[in-house]
Motif scaffolding. Structure first.
Motif, PDB file in Angstrom:
ATOM      1  N   ALA A  10       0.769  -1.158   0.171  1.00 24.77           N
ATOM      2  CA  ALA A  10      -0.031  -0.061  -0.047  1.00 24.77           C
ATOM      3  C   ALA A  10       0.934   1.434  -0.118  1.00 24.77           C
ATOM      4  N   ASP A  11       2.072   1.139   0.747  1.00 28.31           N
ATOM      5  CA  ASP A  11       2.963   2.307   0.783  1.00 28.31           C
ATOM      6  C   ASP A  11       3.635   2.454  -0.539  1.00 28.31           C
ATOM      7  N   GLN A  12       3.856   1.488  -1.125  1.00 27.81           N
ATOM      8  CA  GLN A  12       4.403   1.708  -2.525  1.00 27.81           C
ATOM      9  C   GLN A  12       3.496   2.037  -3.674  1.00 27.81           C
ATOM     10  N   ALA A  13       2.212   1.564  -3.510  1.00 27.18           N
ATOM     11  CA  ALA A  13       1.274   2.127  -4.577  1.00 27.18           C
ATOM     12  C   ALA A  13       0.828   3.684  -4.361  1.00 27.18           C
ATOM     13  N   ALA A  14       0.731   4.109  -2.840  1.00 33.21           N
ATOM     14  CA  ALA A  14       0.580   5.452  -2.849  1.00 33.21           C
ATOM     15  C   ALA A  14       1.777   6.314  -3.285  1.00 33.21           C
ATOM     16  N   GLU A  15       2.864   6.051  -3.013  1.00 29.98           N
ATOM     17  CA  GLU A  15       4.068   6.630  -3.738  1.00 29.98           C
ATOM     18  C   GLU A  15       4.231   6.694  -5.307  1.00 29.98           C
ATOM     19  N   HIS A  16       3.587   5.490  -5.861  1.00 29.32           N
ATOM     20  CA  HIS A  16       3.516   5.340  -7.255  1.00 29.32           C
ATOM     21  C   HIS A  16       2.106   6.350  -7.726  1.00 29.32           C
ATOM     22  N   LEU A  17       1.342   6.507  -7.113  1.00 34.86           N
ATOM     23  CA  LEU A  17       0.051   7.203  -7.620  1.00 34.86           C
ATOM     24  C   LEU A  17       0.580   8.618  -7.412  1.00 34.86           C
ATOM     25  N   LEU A  18       1.404   8.989  -6.406  1.00 35.44           N
ATOM     26  CA  LEU A  18       1.789  10.364  -6.183  1.00 35.44           C
ATOM     27  C   LEU A  18       2.840  10.827  -7.163  1.00 35.44           C
ATOM     28  N   LEU A  38      -7.037   0.837 -11.780  1.00 30.31           N
ATOM     29  CA  LEU A  38      -5.851   1.142 -11.135  1.00 30.31           C
ATOM     30  C   LEU A  38      -4.881  -0.072 -10.627  1.00 30.31           C
ATOM     31  N   ALA A  39      -5.957  -1.123 -10.048  1.00 27.20           N
ATOM     32  CA  ALA A  39      -5.249  -2.243  -9.312  1.00 27.20           C
ATOM     33  C   ALA A  39      -4.080  -3.049 -10.484  1.00 27.20           C
ATOM     34  N   PRO A  40      -4.790  -3.437 -11.651  1.00 29.40           N
ATOM     35  CA  PRO A  40      -3.937  -4.127 -12.576  1.00 29.40           C
ATOM     36  C   PRO A  40      -2.740  -3.218 -12.938  1.00 29.40           C
ATOM     37  N   GLN A  41      -2.895  -2.012 -13.031  1.00 34.15           N
ATOM     38  CA  GLN A  41      -1.772  -1.207 -13.479  1.00 34.15           C
ATOM     39  C   GLN A  41      -0.609  -0.860 -12.371  1.00 34.15           C
ATOM     40  N   GLY A  43      -0.296  -3.521 -10.201  1.00 28.46           N
ATOM     41  CA  GLY A  43       0.103  -4.952  -9.961  1.00 28.46           C
ATOM     42  C   GLY A  43      -0.361  -5.419  -8.529  1.00 28.46           C
ATOM     43  N   VAL A  44      -1.300  -4.622  -7.984  1.00 25.18           N
ATOM     44  CA  VAL A  44      -1.950  -5.203  -6.462  1.00 25.18           C
ATOM     45  C   VAL A  44      -3.374  -5.163  -6.805  1.00 25.18           C
ATOM     46  N   GLY A  45      -3.880  -5.598  -5.409  1.00 20.67           N
ATOM     47  CA  GLY A  45      -5.477  -6.039  -5.418  1.00 20.67           C
ATOM     48  C   GLY A  45      -6.017  -4.672  -5.073  1.00 20.67           C
ATOM     49  N   ARG A  46      -7.251  -4.809  -5.245  1.00 16.13           N
ATOM     50  CA  ARG A  46      -8.156  -3.719  -5.188  1.00 16.13           C
ATOM     51  C   ARG A  46      -8.248  -2.994  -3.773  1.00 16.13           C
ATOM     52  N   SER A  47      -8.102  -3.879  -2.752  1.00  6.66           N
ATOM     53  CA  SER A  47      -7.890  -3.572  -1.291  1.00  6.66           C
ATOM     54  C   SER A  47      -6.634  -2.645  -0.814  1.00  6.66           C
ATOM     55  N   THR A  48      -5.499  -2.988  -1.717  1.00  7.64           N
ATOM     56  CA  THR A  48      -4.531  -2.219  -1.751  1.00  7.64           C
ATOM     57  C   THR A  48      -4.590  -0.820  -2.298  1.00  7.64           C
ATOM     58  N   VAL A  49      -5.016  -0.697  -3.336  1.00 11.09           N
ATOM     59  CA  VAL A  49      -5.467   0.569  -4.044  1.00 11.09           C
ATOM     60  C   VAL A  49      -6.356   1.519  -2.923  1.00 11.09           C
ATOM     61  N   ARG A  50      -7.219   0.745  -2.420  1.00 11.10           N
ATOM     62  CA  ARG A  50      -8.088   1.450  -1.600  1.00 11.10           C
ATOM     63  C   ARG A  50      -7.202   2.072  -0.534  1.00 11.10           C
ATOM     64  N   GLU A  51      -6.436   1.200   0.263  1.00  9.40           N
ATOM     65  CA  GLU A  51      -5.392   1.980   1.238  1.00  9.40           C
ATOM     66  C   GLU A  51      -4.608   2.690   0.845  1.00  9.40           C
ATOM     67  N   ALA A  52      -4.039   2.524  -0.365  1.00  4.43           N
ATOM     68  CA  ALA A  52      -3.094   3.607  -0.942  1.00  4.43           C
ATOM     69  C   ALA A  52      -3.897   5.171  -1.028  1.00  4.43           C
ATOM     70  N   ILE A  53      -4.998   4.897  -1.658  1.00  5.37           N
ATOM     71  CA  ILE A  53      -5.710   6.232  -1.813  1.00  5.37           C
ATOM     72  C   ILE A  53      -6.091   6.819  -0.481  1.00  5.37           C
ATOM     73  N   ARG A  54      -6.645   5.982   0.921  1.00  9.05           N
ATOM     74  CA  ARG A  54      -6.602   6.602   1.949  1.00  9.05           C
ATOM     75  C   ARG A  54      -5.196   7.245   2.250  1.00  9.05           C
ATOM     76  N   GLN A  55      -4.199   6.559   2.342  1.00  9.22           N
ATOM     77  CA  GLN A  55      -3.090   7.169   2.732  1.00  9.22           C
ATOM     78  C   GLN A  55      -2.755   8.715   2.113  1.00  9.22           C
ATOM     79  N   LEU A  56      -3.033   8.739   0.696  1.00 10.96           N
ATOM     80  CA  LEU A  56      -2.837   9.951  -0.030  1.00 10.96           C
ATOM     81  C   LEU A  56      -4.037  11.204   0.412  1.00 10.96           C
ATOM     82  N   ALA A  57      -5.266  10.559   0.551  1.00  8.97           N
ATOM     83  CA  ALA A  57      -6.498  11.377   1.178  1.00  8.97           C
ATOM     84  C   ALA A  57      -5.852  12.042   2.336  1.00  8.97           C
ATOM     85  N   GLY A  58      -5.184  10.988   3.359  1.00 12.87           N
ATOM     86  CA  GLY A  58      -4.681  11.610   4.627  1.00 12.87           C
ATOM     87  C   GLY A  58      -3.596  12.630   4.634  1.00 12.87           C
ATOM     88  N   ARG A  59      -2.888  12.813   3.565  1.00 13.73           N
ATOM     89  CA  ARG A  59      -1.767  13.806   3.130  1.00 13.73           C
ATOM     90  C   ARG A  59      -2.491  14.825   2.358  1.00 13.73           C
TER      91      ARG A  59
END
Length: 222
Positions: A10-18, A38-41, A43-59
């Motif tokens: 999730a941390d990596q996915a958040a950084e990649h989106l950023l 976003l999930a296949p782009q 290479g992670v699951g949808r739950s990981t994408v949701r967590e990454a989005i939550r991280q970036l929303a918090g920032r």
């Protein structure tokens, strides 16, 4: 397509989106693609994408609007205070490691026994086992560094290192999560260089190799 292999994903996915936001792929106010895109782009699951989005929303970078989607609300994010403090702690730990391990490497090059060398070679080989978590990799790394300190045959240095291990482990795990090793082969070569200088009984070379490795770690955080 980016593939993320290190944990936590999730941390990596958040950084990649950023990174993609910083690059201008999505402008301010733009709506991000859905999780199924976003999930296949990433290479992670949808739950990981949701967590990454939550991280970036918090920032403050993204805003997840119920029933509407996820929108870009900032084009960058400053370092969080937690990350700033973690970086400072990593630098402090590496400086202390340098004080202990560089001297230990020099002494090991003059005092190591055949058994010490076998322990170092074995620990060096186990650092490259694939599929490990960050914590497991750090634990394997600590085995090698302890073997080098033990080969110095200085009880005080070994006691200092052993007492320091919990904090070293925590700092090194943080380091790899903040800045994953870009070239694992080069990192392994750097460790092998220290062991080779000790094996050849070259104190000056062991000092240079040990200091170069630790200075390279420190350079990424100053």
């Amino acid at each position: 397509m980016a593939r993320l292999t290190r944990v936590p994903l999730a941390d990596q996915a958040a950084e990649h989106l950023l990174t993609r936001i910083r690059a201008g792929e999505w402008v301010l106010g733009a709506r991000l693609p859905g999780e199924t895109t976003l999930a296949p782009q990433l290479g992670v699951g949808r739950s990981t994408v949701r967590e990454a989005i939550r991280q970036l929303a918090g920032r403050g970078v993204l805003d997840a609007r119920h029933g509407s989607g996820v929108y870009v609300t900032a084009l960058d994010a400053p370092d969080e205070w937690g990350q700033v403090l973690r970086r400072a702690d990593i630098v402090t730990v590496i400086e202390a490691r340098t004080a202990i391990e560089v001297e230990a490497a020099a002494l090991a090059a003059t005092r190591r026994s055949p058994a010490d060398l076998r322990a170092m070679r074995g620990a060096l080989a186990t650092r490259t086992v694939p599929g490990r978590s960050v914590e497991e990799h750090v634990d394997a790394d600590m085995v090698l560094h302890r073997a080098i300190v033990a080969a110095a045959h200085n009880e005080v240095l070994l006691e200092l290192f052993d007492g320091f291990v919990p904090r070293v482990r925590r700092a090194m795990v943080d380091m790899l999560r903040l800045r994953p090793e870009p070239d694992e082969s080069a990192d392994q070569d750097a460790h092998a260089a220290v062991v080779d200088e000790i094996a050849d009984r070259h104190p000056d070379g062991a000092v240079r190799a040990s200091r170069a490795h630790l200075d390279a770690l420190r350079a990424g955080f100053v």
